[in-house]
Design a protein around this motif. Structure first.
Motif, PDB file in Angstrom:
ATOM      1  N   LEU A 119       5.456   9.648  -7.197  1.00 51.36           N
ATOM      2  CA  LEU A 119       6.826  10.110  -6.994  1.00 51.36           C
ATOM      3  C   LEU A 119       7.801   9.295  -7.831  1.00 51.36           C
ATOM      4  O   LEU A 119       8.719   9.858  -8.450  1.00 51.36           O
ATOM      5  N   LEU A 120       7.600   7.984  -7.874  1.00 49.49           N
ATOM      6  CA  LEU A 120       8.548   7.137  -8.600  1.00 49.49           C
ATOM      7  C   LEU A 120       8.442   7.308 -10.109  1.00 49.49           C
ATOM      8  O   LEU A 120       9.451   7.216 -10.825  1.00 49.49           O
ATOM      9  N   ILE A 121       7.241   7.585 -10.627  1.00 52.95           N
ATOM     10  CA  ILE A 121       7.058   7.668 -12.080  1.00 52.95           C
ATOM     11  C   ILE A 121       7.177   9.103 -12.589  1.00 52.95           C
ATOM     12  O   ILE A 121       7.824   9.379 -13.615  1.00 52.95           O
ATOM     13  N   GLY A 122       6.530  10.058 -11.907  1.00 49.64           N
ATOM     14  CA  GLY A 122       6.487  11.423 -12.436  1.00 49.64           C
ATOM     15  C   GLY A 122       7.610  12.321 -11.988  1.00 49.64           C
ATOM     16  O   GLY A 122       8.113  13.138 -12.774  1.00 49.64           O
ATOM     17  N   ALA A 123       8.027  12.236 -10.726  1.00 54.04           N
ATOM     18  CA  ALA A 123       8.992  13.202 -10.198  1.00 54.04           C
ATOM     19  C   ALA A 123      10.410  12.669 -10.122  1.00 54.04           C
ATOM     20  O   ALA A 123      11.377  13.430 -10.280  1.00 54.04           O
ATOM     21  N   LEU A 124      10.575  11.384  -9.871  1.00 52.99           N
ATOM     22  CA  LEU A 124      11.921  10.859  -9.667  1.00 52.99           C
ATOM     23  C   LEU A 124      12.822  10.982 -10.904  1.00 52.99           C
ATOM     24  O   LEU A 124      13.996  11.382 -10.766  1.00 52.99           O
ATOM     25  N   PRO A 125      12.369  10.706 -12.141  1.00 56.54           N
ATOM     26  CA  PRO A 125      13.281  10.882 -13.302  1.00 56.54           C
ATOM     27  C   PRO A 125      13.759  12.322 -13.472  1.00 56.54           C
ATOM     28  O   PRO A 125      14.931  12.563 -13.797  1.00 56.54           O
ATOM     29  N   GLY A 164       9.209  23.824 -17.553  1.00 57.79           N
ATOM     30  CA  GLY A 164       7.798  24.113 -17.728  1.00 57.79           C
ATOM     31  C   GLY A 164       6.900  23.214 -16.888  1.00 57.79           C
ATOM     32  O   GLY A 164       5.761  23.593 -16.557  1.00 57.79           O
ATOM     33  N   ASP A 165       7.389  22.033 -16.522  1.00 62.47           N
ATOM     34  CA  ASP A 165       6.605  21.097 -15.697  1.00 62.47           C
ATOM     35  C   ASP A 165       7.046  21.093 -14.240  1.00 62.47           C
ATOM     36  O   ASP A 165       6.921  20.084 -13.547  1.00 62.47           O
ATOM     37  N   ALA A 166       7.584  22.217 -13.782  1.00 60.41           N
ATOM     38  CA  ALA A 166       8.083  22.283 -12.406  1.00 60.41           C
ATOM     39  C   ALA A 166       6.953  22.066 -11.396  1.00 60.41           C
ATOM     40  O   ALA A 166       7.130  21.423 -10.349  1.00 60.41           O
ATOM     41  N   VAL A 167       5.740  22.601 -11.697  1.00 63.24           N
ATOM     42  CA  VAL A 167       4.614  22.459 -10.760  1.00 63.24           C
ATOM     43  C   VAL A 167       4.228  20.990 -10.619  1.00 63.24           C
ATOM     44  O   VAL A 167       3.984  20.487  -9.511  1.00 63.24           O
ATOM     45  N   TRP A 168       4.181  20.274 -11.738  1.00 61.81           N
ATOM     46  CA  TRP A 168       3.810  18.861 -11.679  1.00 61.81           C
ATOM     47  C   TRP A 168       4.853  18.027 -10.941  1.00 61.81           C
ATOM     48  O   TRP A 168       4.518  17.079 -10.230  1.00 61.81           O
ATOM     49  N   ILE A 169       6.117  18.413 -11.114  1.00 63.01           N
ATOM     50  CA  ILE A 169       7.163  17.681 -10.388  1.00 63.01           C
ATOM     51  C   ILE A 169       7.006  17.866  -8.887  1.00 63.01           C
ATOM     52  O   ILE A 169       7.145  16.911  -8.095  1.00 63.01           O
ATOM     53  N   ILE A 170       6.690  19.086  -8.473  1.00 66.85           N
ATOM     54  CA  ILE A 170       6.501  19.340  -7.036  1.00 66.85           C
ATOM     55  C   ILE A 170       5.273  18.595  -6.514  1.00 66.85           C
ATOM     56  O   ILE A 170       5.291  18.022  -5.416  1.00 66.85           O
ATOM     57  N   VAL A 171       4.193  18.568  -7.301  1.00 63.90           N
ATOM     58  CA  VAL A 171       2.979  17.864  -6.868  1.00 63.90           C
ATOM     59  C   VAL A 171       3.239  16.366  -6.763  1.00 63.90           C
ATOM     60  O   VAL A 171       2.855  15.711  -5.779  1.00 63.90           O
ATOM     61  N   PHE A 172       3.889  15.803  -7.789  1.00 62.00           N
ATOM     62  CA  PHE A 172       4.165  14.371  -7.779  1.00 62.00           C
ATOM     63  C   PHE A 172       5.115  13.962  -6.658  1.00 62.00           C
ATOM     64  O   PHE A 172       5.098  12.811  -6.207  1.00 62.00           O
ATOM     65  N   PHE A 200       0.830  -1.205   0.000  1.00 60.21           N
ATOM     66  CA  PHE A 200       0.000   0.000   0.000  1.00 60.21           C
ATOM     67  C   PHE A 200       0.866   1.257   0.000  1.00 60.21           C
ATOM     68  O   PHE A 200       0.552   2.235  -0.703  1.00 60.21           O
ATOM     69  N   VAL A 201       1.946   1.256   0.769  1.00 58.62           N
ATOM     70  CA  VAL A 201       2.856   2.414   0.763  1.00 58.62           C
ATOM     71  C   VAL A 201       3.495   2.583  -0.607  1.00 58.62           C
ATOM     72  O   VAL A 201       3.687   3.702  -1.101  1.00 58.62           O
ATOM     73  N   THR A 202       3.833   1.471  -1.265  1.00 56.48           N
ATOM     74  CA  THR A 202       4.423   1.549  -2.599  1.00 56.48           C
ATOM     75  C   THR A 202       3.444   2.163  -3.596  1.00 56.48           C
ATOM     76  O   THR A 202       3.837   2.953  -4.472  1.00 56.48           O
ATOM     77  N   ILE A 203       2.153   1.816  -3.469  1.00 61.15           N
ATOM     78  CA  ILE A 203       1.149   2.406  -4.354  1.00 61.15           C
ATOM     79  C   ILE A 203       1.049   3.904  -4.126  1.00 61.15           C
ATOM     80  O   ILE A 203       0.897   4.694  -5.082  1.00 61.15           O
ATOM     81  N   GLY A 205       5.423  15.918  -3.612  1.00 64.34           N
ATOM     82  CA  GLY A 205       4.905  16.299  -2.297  1.00 64.34           C
ATOM     83  C   GLY A 205       3.681  15.523  -1.861  1.00 64.34           C
ATOM     84  O   GLY A 205       3.549  15.145  -0.678  1.00 64.34           O
ATOM     85  N   VAL A 206       2.757  15.253  -2.777  1.00 67.16           N
ATOM     86  CA  VAL A 206       1.519  14.571  -2.407  1.00 67.16           C
ATOM     87  C   VAL A 206       1.776  13.144  -1.905  1.00 67.16           C
ATOM     88  O   VAL A 206       1.245  12.739  -0.849  1.00 67.16           O
ATOM     89  N   PRO A 207       2.559  12.329  -2.597  1.00 65.97           N
ATOM     90  CA  PRO A 207       2.839  10.993  -2.049  1.00 65.97           C
ATOM     91  C   PRO A 207       3.516  11.035  -0.683  1.00 65.97           C
ATOM     92  O   PRO A 207       3.242  10.196   0.188  1.00 65.97           O
ATOM     93  N   TYR A 208       4.406  12.008  -0.497  1.00 64.04           N
ATOM     94  CA  TYR A 208       5.081  12.122   0.800  1.00 64.04           C
ATOM     95  C   TYR A 208       4.075  12.438   1.902  1.00 64.04           C
ATOM     96  O   TYR A 208       4.110  11.846   2.994  1.00 64.04           O
TER      97      TYR A 208
END
Length: 485
Positions: A57-63, A82-90, A49-52, A92-95
């Protein structure tokens, strides 16, 4: 309102003289240790469940974060994308979701002994000493810290701490290293008692505290002592209309199975002039001693002259009855297992014109059936108050104010006071069926159950459940012990 103030610390049940928990006490309550397979499955479910939660974070922000790792100004480069906002969301939200999930897990574990994985696999965590909810800091936080530290060594750490450490529990309760550090015990509520069911847990503690084994007092034995003399030869000494009345002969020495000795005919019995067909108060002659016997000749005893209206029958039977006497004295082959018996008609004073006749076959069969009829079964009920109630052949009805109607119209009402109102007015019935005692719930509000061997079986209303000696009948919050002789 009455306030109760405890003078000292509350006594904890189930501890030995050193203050250590006794596994046999928990087993007597009905608690069962959790199997290792389901414990591993519960941990795997929580990690999954934690991995889900961490997938964004693993798919959108980590690369993107990895590509900025080699930059001299990673923050400026991040906000310049240009995608800085999405990187921060991907990122921060999982964390945040993972942090909330861990806090909820800790609160549930400390308050109710349950987590997501334990709820899915039917497990619960309790304090090993009090068998109540584990404490938040010692139980929940310490256990999660030990589990988290095990993941520092990928694969090896979780395998050693979660799967292998429960095998080294000295008490064989499958407590791993995180459980030992947190003073916790994981139990199985699918195969055992749920410790968070307050009602059933309270009944189980009362049942164990009553110490049912010591309530059954030992009764004196009615069996013949081993040192008592044995009897093996049956010698009839008199006869009347009811059959043959005989006296056993005591064995004075060792004899084989076929050792049957003829003791000779008994001495004639003095008939009373006031007796009927046979004098029941006549004393039999003393039995001859064991050993070689000389022929015994009956002697006619002296008696007063008979009245004119009565006649005295001859002491010996007429010649026509000789064949029966001859067949009675026929020799028995050596080693024959059947004991030799014989019948001698005693002298009887009968009215003139009346003759003696043997008892009918129907009368003998009736007496045999009466002798072979089984004795009634005795049963008693020991209520948790210490009161003992004897059950009659018509059964009983238990409740706060029981009413005996219908099938239980002749049953004995047993009123059990209950201030908590957990016992219904007419709660449960005890009935005799085919010589066995059964319990039938009469549609009570809080139900009834039978405790046997640490396991509890609920009673379906209207369905009879057989009872055994030593069973505990629970009705509401009260219980009673069944004793069947």
């Amino acid at each position: 309102m009455i306030w109760e103030i405890e003078d000292g610390p509350r006594a904890v049940e189930g501890l030995d003289e050193r203050g250590r928990p006794r596994p046999e006490y928990a087993a007597a309550l009905g608690l069962v240790s959790a199997p290792i397979g389901r414990r591993v499955l519960a941990t795997f479910a929580e990690v999954l469940f934690v991995t889900i939660l961490q997938l964004p974070l693993l798919i959108g922000a980590l690369p993107a974060l990895i590509s900025l790792a080699g930059s001299a100004t990673p923050i400026d480069d991040l906000f310049g994308r240009g995608d800085a906002v999405w990187i921060i969301v991907f990122a921060g939200v999982p964390y945040a979701l993972t942090t909330v999930f861990i806090i909820v897990q800790l609160v549930l574990l400390g308050r109710r002994g349950v987590t997501l994985g334990k709820a899915l696999t039917g497990l619960r965590a309790v304090n090993v000493a009090t068998l109540e909810r584990p404490k938040f800091w010692r139980g929940a936080v310490v256990r999660y810290l030990v589990l988290s530290a095990s993941f520092l060594l990928p694969l090896i750490g979780p395998l050693l701490v979660i799967a292998l450490s429960p095998l080294f529990d000295p008490q064989r309760r499958r407590r791993g290293w995180p459980d030992l550090a947190a003073a916790m015990w994981i139990v199985d509520i699918k195969k055992g008692l749920n410790p968070y069911d307050a009602k059933r847990m309270r009944i189980a503690r009362k049942t164990v505290a009553t110490d049912l084994k010591d309530e059954k007092a030992s009764l004196p034995s009615l069996a013949t002592p081993v040192s008592a003399p044995t009897f093996d030869v049956y010698i009839p000494v008199a006869r009347n209309r009811g059959g043959v009345v005989g006296a056993p002969r005591e064995r004075t020495g060792a004899a084989s199975a076929g050792d049957v000795e003829y003791a000779g005919p008994p001495a004639p019995i003095q008939a009373s002039p006031f007796a009927g067909p046979a004098d029941p108060y006549a004393q039999p002659a003393p039995l001859p001693s064991r050993g070689p016997q000389a022929p015994v000749v009956p002697v006619e005893p002296a008696r007063p002259a008979p009245e004119p209206a009565a006649s005295v029958l001859p002491a010996s039977p007429p010649p026509a009855a000789a064949p029966s006497a001859a067949s009675a004295s026929a020799p028995v082959p050596a080693g024959h297992p059947v004991s030799e018996t014989f019948s001698v008609a005693s002298e009887t004073l009968l009215p003139q014109g009346e003759t003696w006749s043997p008892p009918s076959l129907m009368e003998g069969e009736r007496e045999a059936s009466l002798r072979s009829a089984p004795a009634p079964v005795a049963a008693s009920l020991v209520i948790d108050t210490g009161e003992t109630v004897t059950l009659g052949t018509e059964g009983a009805v238990i409740g706060r104010s029981p009413r005996t109607t219908g099938e239980d119209a002749a049953a004995a009402p047993i009123a059990v006071p209950d201030t908590t109102m957990s016992v219904s007015k007419t709660h449960v019935a005890l009935r005799w069926r085919d010589g066995s005692l059964v319990a039938v719930d009469l549609g009570s509000t809080n139900g009834s159950a039978v405790l046997r061997g640490g396991a509890e079986s609920e009673l379906t209303p209207g369905v009879a459940m057989p009872l055994r000696s030593g069973d505990t009948l629970r009705f509401g919050d009260r219980h009673a012990t069944i004793s069947i002789a």
